[in-house]
Write a protein that holds these residues in place. Structure first.
Motif, PDB file in Angstrom:
ATOM      1  N   SER A 157      31.678  47.417  81.475  1.00 53.83           N
ATOM      2  CA  SER A 157      31.055  46.863  82.672  1.00 53.83           C
ATOM      3  C   SER A 157      31.671  45.512  83.002  1.00 53.83           C
ATOM      4  CB  SER A 157      29.551  46.732  82.452  1.00 53.83           C
ATOM      5  OG  SER A 157      29.269  45.900  81.355  1.00 53.83           O
ATOM      6  N   GLY A 158      31.712  45.276  84.295  1.00 54.94           N
ATOM      7  CA  GLY A 158      32.301  44.002  84.742  1.00 54.94           C
ATOM      8  C   GLY A 158      33.209  44.082  85.967  1.00 54.94           C
ATOM      9  N   MET A 159      34.158  45.032  86.066  1.00 54.11           N
ATOM     10  CA  MET A 159      34.716  45.789  84.939  1.00 54.11           C
ATOM     11  C   MET A 159      35.662  44.891  84.153  1.00 54.11           C
ATOM     12  SD  MET A 159      33.632  49.019  84.858  1.00 54.11           S
ATOM     13  CE  MET A 159      34.867  50.072  84.081  1.00 54.11           C
ATOM     14  N   SER A 160      35.426  44.820  82.850  1.00 53.46           N
ATOM     15  CA  SER A 160      36.266  44.042  81.957  1.00 53.46           C
ATOM     16  C   SER A 160      37.061  44.974  81.074  1.00 53.46           C
ATOM     17  CB  SER A 160      35.396  43.121  81.085  1.00 53.46           C
ATOM     18  OG  SER A 160      34.725  42.163  81.878  1.00 53.46           O
ATOM     19  N   TYR A 161      38.291  44.578  80.747  1.00 54.43           N
ATOM     20  CA  TYR A 161      39.118  45.414  79.893  1.00 54.43           C
ATOM     21  C   TYR A 161      40.090  44.548  79.104  1.00 54.43           C
ATOM     22  CZ  TYR A 161      42.079  45.261  84.179  1.00 54.43           C
ATOM     23  OH  TYR A 161      42.786  44.872  85.299  1.00 54.43           O
ATOM     24  N   GLY A 162      40.384  45.002  77.886  1.00 55.02           N
ATOM     25  CA  GLY A 162      41.257  44.232  77.019  1.00 55.02           C
ATOM     26  C   GLY A 162      41.995  45.134  76.050  1.00 55.02           C
ATOM     27  N   GLY A 163      43.067  44.608  75.511  1.00 57.84           N
ATOM     28  CA  GLY A 163      43.853  45.384  74.555  1.00 57.84           C
ATOM     29  C   GLY A 163      44.645  44.486  73.626  1.00 57.84           C
ATOM     30  N   THR A 164      44.975  45.028  72.482  1.00 54.72           N
ATOM     31  CA  THR A 164      45.814  44.331  71.515  1.00 54.72           C
ATOM     32  C   THR A 164      46.470  45.361  70.614  1.00 54.72           C
ATOM     33  OG1 THR A 164      45.879  42.521  69.900  1.00 54.72           O
ATOM     34  CG2 THR A 164      44.034  44.046  69.737  1.00 54.72           C
ATOM     35  N   VAL A 165      47.482  44.952  69.909  1.00 51.19           N
ATOM     36  CA  VAL A 165      48.141  45.801  68.918  1.00 51.19           C
ATOM     37  C   VAL A 165      47.924  45.192  67.542  1.00 51.19           C
ATOM     38  CG1 VAL A 165      50.342  46.698  68.055  1.00 51.19           C
ATOM     39  CG2 VAL A 165      49.872  46.688  70.520  1.00 51.19           C
ATOM     40  N   LEU A 166      47.420  46.009  66.619  1.00 47.44           N
ATOM     41  CA  LEU A 166      47.244  45.591  65.230  1.00 47.44           C
ATOM     42  C   LEU A 166      48.421  46.089  64.407  1.00 47.44           C
ATOM     43  CD1 LEU A 166      43.564  46.837  64.732  1.00 47.44           C
ATOM     44  CD2 LEU A 166      44.291  44.631  65.666  1.00 47.44           C
ATOM     45  N   ARG A 167      48.950  45.217  63.578  1.00 51.62           N
ATOM     46  CA  ARG A 167      49.874  45.670  62.535  1.00 51.62           C
ATOM     47  C   ARG A 167      49.062  45.682  61.261  1.00 51.62           C
ATOM     48  NH1 ARG A 167      53.097  42.913  66.281  1.00 51.62           N
ATOM     49  NH2 ARG A 167      54.786  44.238  67.050  1.00 51.62           N
ATOM     50  N   TRP A 168      48.673  46.895  60.858  1.00 50.14           N
ATOM     51  CA  TRP A 168      47.611  47.059  59.879  1.00 50.14           C
ATOM     52  C   TRP A 168      47.965  46.452  58.533  1.00 50.14           C
ATOM     53  CZ3 TRP A 168      42.880  47.546  60.951  1.00 50.14           C
ATOM     54  CH2 TRP A 168      41.955  47.879  59.953  1.00 50.14           C
ATOM     55  N   CYS A 169      46.986  45.809  57.932  1.00 52.40           N
ATOM     56  CA  CYS A 169      47.174  45.109  56.665  1.00 52.40           C
ATOM     57  C   CYS A 169      46.728  45.962  55.484  1.00 52.40           C
ATOM     58  CB  CYS A 169      46.371  43.816  56.646  1.00 52.40           C
ATOM     59  SG  CYS A 169      46.872  42.584  57.864  1.00 52.40           S
ATOM     60  N   GLY A 170      47.350  45.717  54.341  1.00 51.97           N
ATOM     61  CA  GLY A 170      46.879  46.226  53.069  1.00 51.97           C
ATOM     62  C   GLY A 170      46.259  45.088  52.284  1.00 51.97           C
ATOM     63  N   PRO A 171      45.589  45.376  51.175  1.00 50.84           N
ATOM     64  CA  PRO A 171      44.942  44.319  50.378  1.00 50.84           C
ATOM     65  C   PRO A 171      45.890  43.208  49.973  1.00 50.84           C
ATOM     66  CG  PRO A 171      44.259  46.503  49.621  1.00 50.84           C
ATOM     67  CD  PRO A 171      45.363  46.723  50.609  1.00 50.84           C
ATOM     68  N   GLU A 172      47.145  43.572  49.733  1.00 50.25           N
ATOM     69  CA  GLU A 172      48.115  42.570  49.281  1.00 50.25           C
ATOM     70  C   GLU A 172      48.497  41.578  50.380  1.00 50.25           C
ATOM     71  OE1 GLU A 172      50.251  46.037  51.059  1.00 50.25           O
ATOM     72  OE2 GLU A 172      48.584  45.783  49.623  1.00 50.25           O
ATOM     73  N   ASP A 173      48.120  41.852  51.638  1.00 47.96           N
ATOM     74  CA  ASP A 173      48.478  40.975  52.746  1.00 47.96           C
ATOM     75  C   ASP A 173      47.505  39.804  52.914  1.00 47.96           C
ATOM     76  OD1 ASP A 173      50.746  42.442  53.601  1.00 47.96           O
ATOM     77  OD2 ASP A 173      49.421  43.920  54.527  1.00 47.96           O
ATOM     78  N   PHE A 174      46.415  39.800  52.144  1.00 45.72           N
ATOM     79  CA  PHE A 174      45.430  38.728  52.246  1.00 45.72           C
ATOM     80  C   PHE A 174      45.545  37.802  51.038  1.00 45.72           C
ATOM     81  CE2 PHE A 174      43.796  42.219  54.796  1.00 45.72           C
ATOM     82  CZ  PHE A 174      43.547  41.567  55.985  1.00 45.72           C
ATOM     83  N   GLY A 175      44.756  36.718  51.072  1.00 46.99           N
ATOM     84  CA  GLY A 175      44.836  35.735  49.996  1.00 46.99           C
ATOM     85  C   GLY A 175      46.074  34.899  50.087  1.00 46.99           C
ATOM     86  N   VAL A 176      46.648  34.801  51.303  1.00 49.05           N
ATOM     87  CA  VAL A 176      47.832  33.986  51.486  1.00 49.05           C
ATOM     88  C   VAL A 176      47.481  32.523  51.287  1.00 49.05           C
ATOM     89  CG1 VAL A 176      48.970  35.619  53.006  1.00 49.05           C
ATOM     90  CG2 VAL A 176      47.456  33.898  53.968  1.00 49.05           C
ATOM     91  N   GLY A 177      48.399  31.743  50.772  1.00 46.28           N
ATOM     92  CA  GLY A 177      48.129  30.324  50.542  1.00 46.28           C
ATOM     93  C   GLY A 177      47.973  29.563  51.833  1.00 46.28           C
ATOM     94  N   ARG A 178      46.994  28.644  51.850  1.00 40.62           N
ATOM     95  CA  ARG A 178      46.769  27.806  53.030  1.00 40.62           C
ATOM     96  C   ARG A 178      46.628  26.362  52.570  1.00 40.62           C
ATOM     97  NH1 ARG A 178      42.239  30.506  56.746  1.00 40.62           N
ATOM     98  NH2 ARG A 178      42.763  28.674  57.964  1.00 40.62           N
ATOM     99  N   MET A 179      47.623  25.561  52.904  1.00 38.91           N
ATOM    100  CA  MET A 179      47.626  24.176  52.469  1.00 38.91           C
ATOM    101  C   MET A 179      46.516  23.404  53.181  1.00 38.91           C
ATOM    102  SD  MET A 179      51.711  23.433  52.588  1.00 38.91           S
ATOM    103  CE  MET A 179      51.420  21.699  52.244  1.00 38.91           C
ATOM    104  N   GLU A 180      45.923  22.475  52.468  1.00 41.07           N
ATOM    105  CA  GLU A 180      44.913  21.617  53.075  1.00 41.07           C
ATOM    106  C   GLU A 180      45.584  20.505  53.860  1.00 41.07           C
ATOM    107  OE1 GLU A 180      41.547  22.023  52.851  1.00 41.07           O
ATOM    108  OE2 GLU A 180      42.009  23.945  51.917  1.00 41.07           O
ATOM    109  N   ALA A 181      45.038  20.275  55.054  1.00 39.80           N
ATOM    110  CA  ALA A 181      45.594  19.207  55.887  1.00 39.80           C
ATOM    111  C   ALA A 181      44.466  18.260  56.276  1.00 39.80           C
ATOM    112  CB  ALA A 181      46.240  19.795  57.138  1.00 39.80           C
ATOM    113  N   ALA A 182      44.670  16.977  56.120  1.00 37.59           N
ATOM    114  CA  ALA A 182      43.638  15.992  56.465  1.00 37.59           C
ATOM    115  C   ALA A 182      43.563  15.831  57.974  1.00 37.59           C
ATOM    116  CB  ALA A 182      43.957  14.681  55.809  1.00 37.59           C
TER     117      ALA A 182
END
Length: 345
Positions: free
Chosen positions: A320-345
Motif C-alpha cells: 500500500s502507498g503504493m510503496s515498493y523496494g528491492g535489494t540483493v542479498l549475498r547470502w552469508c554463512g556462519p563463518e562470515d560473522f564475528g568479523v573484527g570491529r575496532m573501537e573508535a573514540a
C-alpha cells in the motif's frame, strides 16, 4: 560515547518465523461465502491460510518470530541491542508494538521502536532501516521483526479478502559481516497517486461512541490495481535493483517477491523472464501475510536448503502507498560473522 567502527557490510545472521496454528481451508470459506473452491484455487492459487486465534495479538506472533531467529543463530535474545518492529496492525495505537514485544519476551533492558512501511512493502523497507542502524556503528546486533494480523481487519462480508489474507510474522537478525557478503544497495520508491489501491478504511463508530483516533478499520484492496502495478512497474524496477547491486536477473540464484497471491507471483516471475523454479512460494499455504511474506519465503528458502552461502538473492516487496523496494542479498554463512570491529573514540 565510544562507538564501534562503522562496518562496511551487514548480513542476515538468521531468519525467524512464526505462523499461527489455525488453518482455514478453501472448503471452509465456501461454507461461509458465495464462492467456490475452484475459483479460489485457480484465481488466487491459495489452498489454505493461517489466522491468529482469538486473543492472539500481532505482538504474540512477533515474539515467536524473534525467538525463532535467536534460536536458529544460537544466540541469547538479551544480547540484541535494538528491536525494530514493522507492522500496520499494532496491538494498540500507543505505545509502540516493540514495547509489547520486549515486555512479552522479558527483554526489559533493550530499546525498541516501530515503523509503518506501507504494509506489504515492509519486508524490504524495514530491513533497510535495520541495516542502517548496524552501519551507524552504534549497534552490533539488531532484530527486525515484521508482523501483521491483516486477517483480523477484514470486513465480515469481504469474501475475496478472507480468501487472500493470512496472519504471520518474520524476523531478520542482523550483524556486521565480512566484505563482499550481506545486504546490497536498497532501492525504494513510492507512488502516492496510487494511495487508495490498498488501504484500511476507518469505520464509523456506533452512535454515541466517540471515535478515538482510528476506530475500527477494514482492509480495502483494489485487486486489479495491485495486479496491474505488479506487472507494469515491478519488472523494470527489479532489473534496476539487480543493476544497482552489480548483477542481473539472469545471474541471481533466487528471486523472492512479496506473496500477494501465488497466481500473481508466478505471472510476475514470467514477466521478469525467469523460470518459476527460481522463486519460492509460501502464500499457497499461508495466504498473503503482508510485510512478513518476503521474510517467510526467505525462511523457507533457508530451511529447505535452496539458499547457500555465496548465493545471490533478489528481494522485492510492494504494498500500500503504493510503496515498493528491492535489494540483493549475498547470502552469508556462519563463518562470515564475528568479523573484527575496532573501537573508535
Amino acid at each position: 560515547m565510544v562507538w564501534n567502527a562503522v562496518p562496511a557490510a551487514v548480513g542476515i545472521r538468521s531468519v525467524g518465523r512464526f505462523v499461527p496454528g489455525i488453518e482455514i481451508s478453501n472448503e471452509e470459506l465456501v461454507e461461509r461465502f458465495d464462492t467456490s473452491e475452484e475459483w479460489i484455487r485457480t484465481k488466487l492459487g491459495i489452498h489454505t491460510r493461517r489466522v491468529a486465534r482469538p486473543g492472539q495479538s500481532t505482538s504474540d506472533l512477533a515474539v515467536g518470530a524473534l525467538f525463532d531467529a535467536c534460536g536458529r543463530a544460537d544466540i541469547a535474545p538479551d544480547t540484541i541491542d535494538l528491536v525494530i518492529c514493522c507492522t500496520g496492525t499494532p496491538d494498540h495505537m500507543l505505545p509502540a508494538m516493540a514495547a509489547a514485544v520486549l515486555r512479552k519476551a522479558g527483554l526489559l533492558d533493550i530499546r525498541g521502536f516501530d515503523i509503518n512501511a506501507g504494509g506489504c512493502a515492509g519486508g524490504v523497507f524495514a530491513l533497510d532501516v535495520g541495516v542502517k542502524y548496524i552501519r551507524s556503528g552504534e549497534y552490533n546486533r539488531v532484530a527486525v521483526v515484521i508482523a501483521d494480523t491483516v486477517a483480523q481487519c477484514l470486513d465480515p462480508e469481504d469474501r475475496t479478502g478472507h480468501a487472500i489474507f493470512g496472519d504471520g510474522a518474520g524476523c531478520y537478525l542482523l550483524e556486521a559481516c565480512r566484505d563482499e557478503r550481506g545486504v546490497g544497495p536498497t532501492v525504494m520508491r513510492t507512488k502516492p497517486e496510487l494511495y487508495y489501491t490498498a488501504f484500511t478504511e476507518r469505520q464509523d463508530p456506533p452512535e454515541g461512541v466517540p471515535n478515538r483516533f482510528s476506530g475500527p478499520n477494514y482492509m480495502r484492496m483494489d485487486g486489479g490495481g495491485v495486479r496491474d502495478f505488479a506487472l507494469d512497474v515491478i519488472p523494470d524496477f527489479a532489473e534496476g535493483v539487480a543493476k544497482a547491486a552489480g548483477t542481473t536477473l539472469d545471474d541471481v540464484d533466487l528471486i523472492i517477491s512479496h506473496q500477494a497471491n501465488p497466481t500473481l507471483l508466478r505471472r510476475l516471475i514470467r514477466a521478469l523472464g525467469q523460470p518459476e523454479e527460481k522463486t519460492v512460494v509460501v502464500a499457497d499455504r499461508l495466504g498473503n501475510t503482508s510485510g512478513s511474506s518476503v521474510v517467510l519465503a526467505l525462511w523457507e528458502a533457508v530451511e529447505s536448503g535452496r539458499l547457500k552461502p555465496g548465493d545471490e538473492v533478489l528481494l522485492v516487496a510492494f504494498g500500500s502507498g503504493m510503496s515498493y523496494g528491492g535489494t540483493v542479498l549475498r547470502w552469508c554463512g556462519p563463518e562470515d560473522f564475528g568479523v573484527g570491529r575496532m573501537e573508535a573514540a
